[in-house]
Design a protein around this motif. Structure first.
Motif, PDB file in Angstrom:
ATOM      1  N   MET A 267     122.761  38.307   9.969  1.00  0.00           N
ATOM      2  CA  MET A 267     123.343  37.121   9.413  1.00  0.00           C
ATOM      3  C   MET A 267     124.178  36.436  10.497  1.00  0.00           C
ATOM      4  SD  MET A 267     123.430  35.973   6.014  1.00  0.00           S
ATOM      5  CE  MET A 267     122.354  37.271   5.558  1.00  0.00           C
ATOM      6  N   PRO A 268     123.928  35.203  10.756  1.00  0.00           N
ATOM      7  CA  PRO A 268     124.740  34.504  11.759  1.00  0.00           C
ATOM      8  C   PRO A 268     126.192  34.358  11.297  1.00  0.00           C
ATOM      9  CG  PRO A 268     122.757  33.247  11.203  1.00  0.00           C
ATOM     10  CD  PRO A 268     122.836  34.386  10.257  1.00  0.00           C
ATOM     11  N   ASP A 269     127.100  34.407  12.243  1.00  0.00           N
ATOM     12  CA  ASP A 269     128.524  34.263  11.917  1.00  0.00           C
ATOM     13  C   ASP A 269     128.824  32.927  11.250  1.00  0.00           C
ATOM     14  OD1 ASP A 269     129.196  36.765  12.803  1.00  0.00           O
ATOM     15  OD2 ASP A 269     129.858  36.084  14.786  1.00  0.00           O
ATOM     16  N   SER A 270     128.033  31.924  11.546  1.00  0.00           N
ATOM     17  CA  SER A 270     128.273  30.602  10.961  1.00  0.00           C
ATOM     18  C   SER A 270     128.045  30.588   9.448  1.00  0.00           C
ATOM     19  CB  SER A 270     127.374  29.562  11.632  1.00  0.00           C
ATOM     20  OG  SER A 270     126.007  29.862  11.392  1.00  0.00           O
TER      21      SER A 270
ATOM     22  N   LEU B 258     122.607  37.247  -8.202  1.00  0.00           N
ATOM     23  CA  LEU B 258     121.667  36.823  -7.160  1.00  0.00           C
ATOM     24  C   LEU B 258     122.270  36.985  -5.766  1.00  0.00           C
ATOM     25  CD1 LEU B 258     120.162  33.649  -8.846  1.00  0.00           C
ATOM     26  CD2 LEU B 258     119.088  35.905  -8.564  1.00  0.00           C
ATOM     27  N   TYR B 259     123.542  36.661  -5.633  1.00  0.00           N
ATOM     28  CA  TYR B 259     124.241  36.809  -4.349  1.00  0.00           C
ATOM     29  C   TYR B 259     124.181  38.258  -3.880  1.00  0.00           C
ATOM     30  CZ  TYR B 259     128.145  36.854  -1.028  1.00  0.00           C
ATOM     31  OH  TYR B 259     128.923  37.017   0.080  1.00  0.00           O
ATOM     32  N   PHE B 260     124.524  39.186  -4.771  1.00  0.00           N
ATOM     33  CA  PHE B 260     124.576  40.588  -4.361  1.00  0.00           C
ATOM     34  C   PHE B 260     123.186  41.213  -4.232  1.00  0.00           C
ATOM     35  CE2 PHE B 260     129.037  40.198  -5.825  1.00  0.00           C
ATOM     36  CZ  PHE B 260     129.622  40.538  -4.620  1.00  0.00           C
TER      37      PHE B 260
ATOM     38  N   ILE C 142     119.256  43.251  -0.262  1.00  0.00           N
ATOM     39  CA  ILE C 142     118.004  43.039   0.478  1.00  0.00           C
ATOM     40  C   ILE C 142     118.286  42.851   1.969  1.00  0.00           C
ATOM     41  CG2 ILE C 142     116.099  41.404   0.807  1.00  0.00           C
ATOM     42  CD1 ILE C 142     116.187  41.007  -2.284  1.00  0.00           C
ATOM     43  N   SER C 143     119.318  42.073   2.283  1.00  0.00           N
ATOM     44  CA  SER C 143     119.668  41.849   3.694  1.00  0.00           C
ATOM     45  C   SER C 143     120.047  43.150   4.390  1.00  0.00           C
ATOM     46  CB  SER C 143     120.826  40.857   3.799  1.00  0.00           C
ATOM     47  OG  SER C 143     120.435  39.600   3.325  1.00  0.00           O
ATOM     48  N   HIS C 144     120.828  43.981   3.726  1.00  0.00           N
ATOM     49  CA  HIS C 144     121.227  45.256   4.319  1.00  0.00           C
ATOM     50  C   HIS C 144     120.025  46.165   4.520  1.00  0.00           C
ATOM     51  CE1 HIS C 144     125.669  45.237   4.462  1.00  0.00           C
ATOM     52  NE2 HIS C 144     125.537  44.303   3.521  1.00  0.00           N
ATOM     53  N   LEU C 145     119.143  46.214   3.554  1.00  0.00           N
ATOM     54  CA  LEU C 145     117.977  47.086   3.677  1.00  0.00           C
ATOM     55  C   LEU C 145     117.014  46.591   4.754  1.00  0.00           C
ATOM     56  CD1 LEU C 145     117.297  47.933  -0.064  1.00  0.00           C
ATOM     57  CD2 LEU C 145     118.370  49.384   1.680  1.00  0.00           C
TER      58      LEU C 145
ATOM     59  N   ASN D 176     121.557  51.494   5.527  1.00  0.00           N
ATOM     60  CA  ASN D 176     121.414  52.195   4.257  1.00  0.00           C
ATOM     61  C   ASN D 176     122.741  52.462   3.552  1.00  0.00           C
ATOM     62  OD1 ASN D 176     118.605  52.305   4.509  1.00  0.00           O
ATOM     63  ND2 ASN D 176     118.747  54.081   5.834  1.00  0.00           N
ATOM     64  N   ALA D 177     123.840  52.009   4.126  1.00  0.00           N
ATOM     65  CA  ALA D 177     125.155  52.173   3.494  1.00  0.00           C
ATOM     66  C   ALA D 177     125.438  50.974   2.595  1.00  0.00           C
ATOM     67  CB  ALA D 177     126.228  52.323   4.559  1.00  0.00           C
ATOM     68  N   VAL D 178     124.624  50.815   1.579  1.00  0.00           N
ATOM     69  CA  VAL D 178     124.728  49.654   0.698  1.00  0.00           C
ATOM     70  C   VAL D 178     125.390  49.986  -0.635  1.00  0.00           C
ATOM     71  CG1 VAL D 178     122.775  48.433   1.711  1.00  0.00           C
ATOM     72  CG2 VAL D 178     122.404  49.994  -0.188  1.00  0.00           C
ATOM     73  N   ALA D 179     125.975  51.147  -0.749  1.00  0.00           N
ATOM     74  CA  ALA D 179     126.579  51.547  -2.026  1.00  0.00           C
ATOM     75  C   ALA D 179     127.604  50.539  -2.539  1.00  0.00           C
ATOM     76  CB  ALA D 179     127.186  52.937  -1.917  1.00  0.00           C
ATOM     77  N   PRO D 180     128.525  50.038  -1.704  1.00  0.00           N
ATOM     78  CA  PRO D 180     129.484  49.058  -2.239  1.00  0.00           C
ATOM     79  C   PRO D 180     128.812  47.796  -2.770  1.00  0.00           C
ATOM     80  CG  PRO D 180     130.230  49.892  -0.124  1.00  0.00           C
ATOM     81  CD  PRO D 180     128.832  50.398  -0.328  1.00  0.00           C
ATOM     82  N   VAL D 181     127.778  47.347  -2.091  1.00  0.00           N
ATOM     83  CA  VAL D 181     127.076  46.145  -2.533  1.00  0.00           C
ATOM     84  C   VAL D 181     126.350  46.407  -3.849  1.00  0.00           C
ATOM     85  CG1 VAL D 181     125.304  44.469  -1.915  1.00  0.00           C
ATOM     86  CG2 VAL D 181     126.838  45.348  -0.170  1.00  0.00           C
TER      87      VAL D 181
END
Length: 77
Positions: free
Chosen positions: A1-4, A39-41, A46-49, A54-59
């Motif tokens: 994900m770009p910082d912008s 939808l956001y989460f 999806i972005s993390h995967l 694989n540390a997507v538990a909080p999301v």
């Protein structure tokens, strides 16, 4: 994900949270906010995967909370 993208993503998440609070008074607004947050989460998971993070538990927990808020709001409307 770009910082912008970070300010836009933070704004979207904050708007969703405020929408959930406002949804306690105006049901359609709360439902729309909950759908948006789910939808956001889902997009975040999806972005993390996609980048093999694989540390997507909080999301996943936040996605489930947003989905639960949606279900509760629809059920009480």
């Amino acid at each position: 994900m770009p910082d912008s993208w970070l300010p836009w993503l933070a704004t979207a998440k904050a708007a969703g949270a405020l929408g959930l609070l406002a949804g306690l008074v105006v049901a359609p607004l709360g439902i729309a906010a909950a759908v948006g947050l789910v939808l956001y989460f889902v997009g975040a998971v999806i972005s993390h995967l996609r980048v093999k993070d694989n540390a997507v538990a909080p999301v996943v927990v936040l996605t489930l909370l947003a989905a639960a808020a949606l279900v509760l709001r629809v059920a009480s409307a």
